[in-house]
Design an enzyme around this catalytic site. Structure first.
Site, PDB file in Angstrom:
ATOM      1  N   ARG A 178      27.076  58.780  60.624  1.00  0.00           N
ATOM      2  CA  ARG A 178      25.977  57.998  60.288  1.00  0.00           C
ATOM      3  C   ARG A 178      26.282  56.386  60.227  1.00  0.00           C
ATOM      4  NH1 ARG A 178      21.258  58.739  57.436  1.00  0.00           N
ATOM      5  NH2 ARG A 178      20.867  56.984  56.364  1.00  0.00           N
TER       6      ARG A 178
ATOM      7  N   ARG B 157      19.024  61.980  53.615  1.00  0.00           N
ATOM      8  CA  ARG B 157      19.455  60.332  54.046  1.00  0.00           C
ATOM      9  C   ARG B 157      17.888  59.857  55.122  1.00  0.00           C
ATOM     10  NH1 ARG B 157      26.083  60.619  54.654  1.00  0.00           N
ATOM     11  NH2 ARG B 157      24.900  58.106  53.673  1.00  0.00           N
ATOM     12  N   PRO B 158      16.967  59.590  54.521  1.00  0.00           N
ATOM     13  CA  PRO B 158      16.129  59.481  55.098  1.00  0.00           C
ATOM     14  C   PRO B 158      16.788  57.105  55.976  1.00  0.00           C
ATOM     15  CG  PRO B 158      15.078  58.290  53.603  1.00  0.00           C
ATOM     16  CD  PRO B 158      17.272  59.459  53.292  1.00  0.00           C
TER      17      PRO B 158
ATOM     18  N   ASP C 296      13.893  55.506  56.055  1.00  0.00           N
ATOM     19  CA  ASP C 296      12.515  53.919  56.327  1.00  0.00           C
ATOM     20  C   ASP C 296      12.670  52.635  55.531  1.00  0.00           C
ATOM     21  OD1 ASP C 296      13.553  55.900  54.157  1.00  0.00           O
ATOM     22  OD2 ASP C 296      12.080  54.746  52.772  1.00  0.00           O
ATOM     23  N   LEU C 297      14.086  52.726  54.956  1.00  0.00           N
ATOM     24  CA  LEU C 297      14.053  51.166  54.315  1.00  0.00           C
ATOM     25  C   LEU C 297      14.556  50.470  55.574  1.00  0.00           C
ATOM     26  CD1 LEU C 297      15.260  51.847  50.670  1.00  0.00           C
ATOM     27  CD2 LEU C 297      13.420  51.396  51.319  1.00  0.00           C
TER      28      LEU C 297
ATOM     29  N   CYS D 122      22.660  64.799  56.430  1.00  0.00           N
ATOM     30  CA  CYS D 122      24.020  65.791  56.615  1.00  0.00           C
ATOM     31  C   CYS D 122      24.616  66.129  55.379  1.00  0.00           C
ATOM     32  CB  CYS D 122      25.028  64.286  57.012  1.00  0.00           C
ATOM     33  SG  CYS D 122      25.533  63.801  55.342  1.00  0.00           S
TER      34      CYS D 122
ATOM     35  N   ASP E 198      30.133  57.858  45.978  1.00  0.00           N
ATOM     36  CA  ASP E 198      31.560  58.454  46.337  1.00  0.00           C
ATOM     37  C   ASP E 198      32.536  58.712  44.728  1.00  0.00           C
ATOM     38  OD1 ASP E 198      30.052  58.254  48.624  1.00  0.00           O
ATOM     39  OD2 ASP E 198      30.950  56.221  49.466  1.00  0.00           O
TER      40      ASP E 198
ATOM     41  N   ARG F 201      38.530  61.211  57.868  1.00  0.00           N
ATOM     42  CA  ARG F 201      37.555  60.350  57.902  1.00  0.00           C
ATOM     43  C   ARG F 201      37.149  59.106  57.080  1.00  0.00           C
ATOM     44  NH1 ARG F 201      32.097  61.880  57.073  1.00  0.00           N
ATOM     45  NH2 ARG F 201      31.582  59.429  57.223  1.00  0.00           N
TER      46      ARG F 201
ATOM     47  N   LYS G 173      36.991  51.132  53.961  1.00  0.00           N
ATOM     48  CA  LYS G 173      36.099  52.014  55.320  1.00  0.00           C
ATOM     49  C   LYS G 173      34.482  50.902  55.390  1.00  0.00           C
ATOM     50  CE  LYS G 173      33.942  55.974  54.969  1.00  0.00           C
ATOM     51  NZ  LYS G 173      33.214  56.153  55.491  1.00  0.00           N
ATOM     52  N   ASN G 174      34.165  51.619  54.589  1.00  0.00           N
ATOM     53  CA  ASN G 174      33.142  51.891  54.205  1.00  0.00           C
ATOM     54  C   ASN G 174      32.365  49.568  54.114  1.00  0.00           C
ATOM     55  OD1 ASN G 174      31.879  53.675  53.653  1.00  0.00           O
ATOM     56  ND2 ASN G 174      31.065  53.600  51.684  1.00  0.00           N
TER      57      ASN G 174
HETATM   58  C1  UD1 Z   1      26.525  53.920  51.770  1.00  0.00           C
HETATM   59  C2  UD1 Z   1      27.531  54.358  52.607  1.00  0.00           C
HETATM   60  C3  UD1 Z   1      28.707  55.585  51.345  1.00  0.00           C
HETATM   61  C4  UD1 Z   1      28.084  56.185  50.275  1.00  0.00           C
HETATM   62  C5  UD1 Z   1      26.037  55.308  49.706  1.00  0.00           C
HETATM   63  C6  UD1 Z   1      25.845  55.286  48.060  1.00  0.00           C
HETATM   64  C7  UD1 Z   1      28.771  53.281  53.870  1.00  0.00           C
HETATM   65  C8  UD1 Z   1      29.234  53.495  55.950  1.00  0.00           C
HETATM   66  N1  UD1 Z   1      28.457  54.290  53.603  1.00  0.00           N
HETATM   67  O1  UD1 Z   1      26.166  54.827  52.893  1.00  0.00           O
HETATM   68  O2  UD1 Z   1      29.313  56.052  51.439  1.00  0.00           O
HETATM   69  O3  UD1 Z   1      27.471  57.397  49.859  1.00  0.00           O
HETATM   70  O4  UD1 Z   1      26.182  53.972  51.211  1.00  0.00           O
HETATM   71  O5  UD1 Z   1      26.167  54.389  48.330  1.00  0.00           O
HETATM   72  O6  UD1 Z   1      28.763  52.745  53.687  1.00  0.00           O
HETATM   73  N2  UD1 Z   1      17.984  56.075  51.423  1.00  0.00           N
HETATM   74  C9  UD1 Z   1      16.552  55.305  51.167  1.00  0.00           C
HETATM   75  N3  UD1 Z   1      15.618  55.550  52.827  1.00  0.00           N
HETATM   76  C10 UD1 Z   1      16.481  55.025  53.404  1.00  0.00           C
HETATM   77  C11 UD1 Z   1      17.983  54.257  53.160  1.00  0.00           C
HETATM   78  C12 UD1 Z   1      18.434  55.367  52.630  1.00  0.00           C
HETATM   79  O7  UD1 Z   1      15.351  56.911  50.895  1.00  0.00           O
HETATM   80  O8  UD1 Z   1      15.800  54.375  54.399  1.00  0.00           O
HETATM   81  C13 UD1 Z   1      18.338  56.553  49.974  1.00  0.00           C
HETATM   82  C14 UD1 Z   1      19.626  57.799  50.209  1.00  0.00           C
HETATM   83  O9  UD1 Z   1      19.209  58.582  50.647  1.00  0.00           O
HETATM   84  C15 UD1 Z   1      20.321  57.259  49.035  1.00  0.00           C
HETATM   85  C16 UD1 Z   1      20.322  56.058  48.813  1.00  0.00           C
HETATM   86  O10 UD1 Z   1      18.940  55.194  49.930  1.00  0.00           O
HETATM   87  O11 UD1 Z   1      19.255  57.901  48.230  1.00  0.00           O
HETATM   88  C17 UD1 Z   1      21.043  55.056  49.018  1.00  0.00           C
HETATM   89  O12 UD1 Z   1      21.524  55.745  50.584  1.00  0.00           O
HETATM   90  P1  UD1 Z   1      22.087  54.154  51.308  1.00  0.00           P
HETATM   91  O13 UD1 Z   1      22.914  52.421  50.085  1.00  0.00           O
HETATM   92  O14 UD1 Z   1      21.633  53.864  52.344  1.00  0.00           O
HETATM   93  O15 UD1 Z   1      23.526  54.878  51.590  1.00  0.00           O
HETATM   94  P2  UD1 Z   1      24.309  54.469  52.769  1.00  0.00           P
HETATM   95  O16 UD1 Z   1      23.964  52.880  53.117  1.00  0.00           O
HETATM   96  O17 UD1 Z   1      23.828  55.868  54.296  1.00  0.00           O
END
Ligand code: UD1
Length: 421
Positions: free
Chosen positions: A92, A121-122, A124-125, A116, A308, A400, A22-23
């Site tokens: 998301r 889940r920001p 910013d990056l 969620c 996950d 999902r 899925k991811n």
């Molecule tokens: C993806 C996966 C999700 C998995 C997660 C972590 C998909 C569709 N989803 O979600 O199933 O649980 O990776 O392995 O692939 N963060 C920030 N700033 C940002 C982005 C992220 O601080 O801009 C933080 C998040 O809050 C979290 C960490 O970074 O604590 C990792 O999140 P991230 O790898 O971005 O998760 P997703 O890509 O959304």
């Protein structure tokens, strides 16, 4: 709404085929926006999230079809650069159309996905990464507005408080493939799904190296063509079936999984006393749960223990004699399953980002509520081993992420079925 009913106690036996990831599928589908030629993506699981992504791609003007695991997308004429709130708020991962829209159209308006149940889940990056590629980014009215005249390659450190980010790496990579010059992403996510996306982009004509490592280099190209790609197997689905085999003291052959994507899980299981047979194409675990030892886990970005798989692992530890500690370092609030597992007789105490689990002899079936995708999987595992009947409501979360979950489990001998609530 549907609910799942499980009569626990059956030992699961047989073979299960693992579906496509899925991811990996979601960002790969979004990447098709980068070309005006058709892309064919195979081994895509038939899940609600995929149909939502198709809807978003169509809303942007792409032609997109799903037929028995094969997705064909042609983004020849895009009519919009806006991914609206009503679609993005439902999933998301749809935020990953931002990078391809910026790459292809030089502008994008994408709704902020919002929080969620598993945390804030920001993004910013994602935004910082695009800014380093010369993109002007602003946030207003709940939308990210991005525009750029000339995308320029740059050097980007993409780590945050919780380490690397999967979808931020995907978004930046998808914009950078069409930037002028070279981009270096440091602290890039190493997840196999990110590497699969990079491999797909390279088939489209991109020049990406280092995928799967924390340093990804991208040499920008002028344009991308169409491509055909087979998505990698879903390591989280595979891991969940491994748990189902062990928790029911069963013997399931997991077919089609890539065991190298599950190294940390396999290592933890070996530490707990499980014998793991692994080969190209299958994984088989043998254990007597009576001899099973508790082990501690800490979730981390890949190749660390996947967040996950945290909830599912907690179900297993709930019925493993002794004490274990689960530490969640990616989403410190991802513990919604604790209260539900405790309703089934588990002894789990939450202390900040830790859960302390005292294994019990048996769980008892109960009505429980699914709160998110992986928490739902944890409740299914608990229901499979619990005495009596478990009823899991709100299983749309499960739909999902797990293709044909009850059909696959029934084939392995589980007493599980779906009813209308
Ligand atoms: C993806 C996966 C999700 C998995 C997660 C972590 C998909 C569709 N989803 O979600 O199933 O649980 O990776 O392995 O692939 N963060 C920030 N700033 C940002 C982005 C992220 O601080 O801009 C933080 C998040 O809050 C979290 C960490 O970074 O604590 C990792 O999140 P991230 O790898 O971005 O998760 P997703 O890509 O959304």
């Amino acid at each position: 709404m549907d609910k799942l009913i499980i009569e626990g106690g059956a030992r699961l036996k047989g073979e299960v085929n693992i579906s496509g990831s899925k991811n990996a599928s979601l960002p790969i589908m979004a990447a098709a926006l980068l070309s005006d030629e058709p892309c064919v993506i195979k081994n895509v699981p038939d899940l609600r999230d995929m149909h939502l992504m198709l809807k978003i791609l169509r809303a942007l003007g792409a032609e997109a079809e799903f037929d028995k695991g094969k997705v064909t997308i042609c983004a020849k004429k895009l009519k919009s650069y806006t991914a609206p709130y009503n679609l993005v708020s439902k999933m998301r991962a749809s935020f990953c159309v931002l990078g391809p829209l910026v790459g292809r159209l030089k502008k994008a308006r994408v709704s902020l996905p919002g929080g969620c149940i598993i945390g804030v889940r920001p993004v910013d990056l994602h935004l910082k990464g695009l800014q380093r590629l010369n993109v002007a980014v602003s946030v207003s009215g709940g939308y990210v507005n991005a525009s750029v005249k000339d995308l320029k390659g740059g050097s980007i450190y993409l780590g945050g408080e919780f380490g690397s980010s999967v979808l931020a790496t995907a978004n930046v990579m998808m914009a950078a493939v069409l930037a002028k010059g070279k981009t270096l992403i440091e602290n890039a996510a190493c997840e196999p799904e990110v590497a699969d996306l990079a491999n797909f982009l390279n088939k489209m004509g991109a020049k990406i190296t280092g995928q799967g490592s924390p340093n990804i280099e991208i040499e920008g190209v002028r344009s991308l063509g169409g491509a055909e790609h087979k998505v990698i197997p879903d390591r989280i689905e595979a891991g969940t079936f491994i748990m189902a085999s062990i928790i029911t003291r069963g013997s399931i052959v997991i077919k089609g999984a890539v065991y190298q994507h599950l190294s940390v899980l396999i290592d933890k299981l070996e530490e707990a006393g499980v014998t793991v047979e692994k080969n190209d194409g299958y994984i088989y675990t043998k254990s007597s749960r009576n001899k099973f030892k508790p082990v501690n886990i800490t979730t981390l970005p890949y190749p660390g223990f996947p967040t996950d798989m945290q909830a599912q692992f907690m179900s297993l530890m709930s019925v493993t004699p002794g004490v274990s500690v689960v530490t969640e370092k990616i989403y410190p609030d991802r513990f919604m399953h604790v209260a539900e597992l405790n309703r089934m007789g588990a002894h789990i105490q939450k202390e900040g980002p830790h859960a302390i689990i005292s294994g019990v002899k048996a769980l008892s079936g109960a009505p429980v509520m699914a709160s998110d995708l992986r928490a739902s999987a944890a409740l299914v595992l608990a229901g499979l081993v619990a005495k009596g009947r478990t009823e899991i409501s709100r299983i749309y979360h499960l739909d999902r992420g797990y293709e044909l979950i009850e059909a696959k489990l029934q084939k392995l001998g589980a007493r599980i079925w779906r009813e209308k609530e």
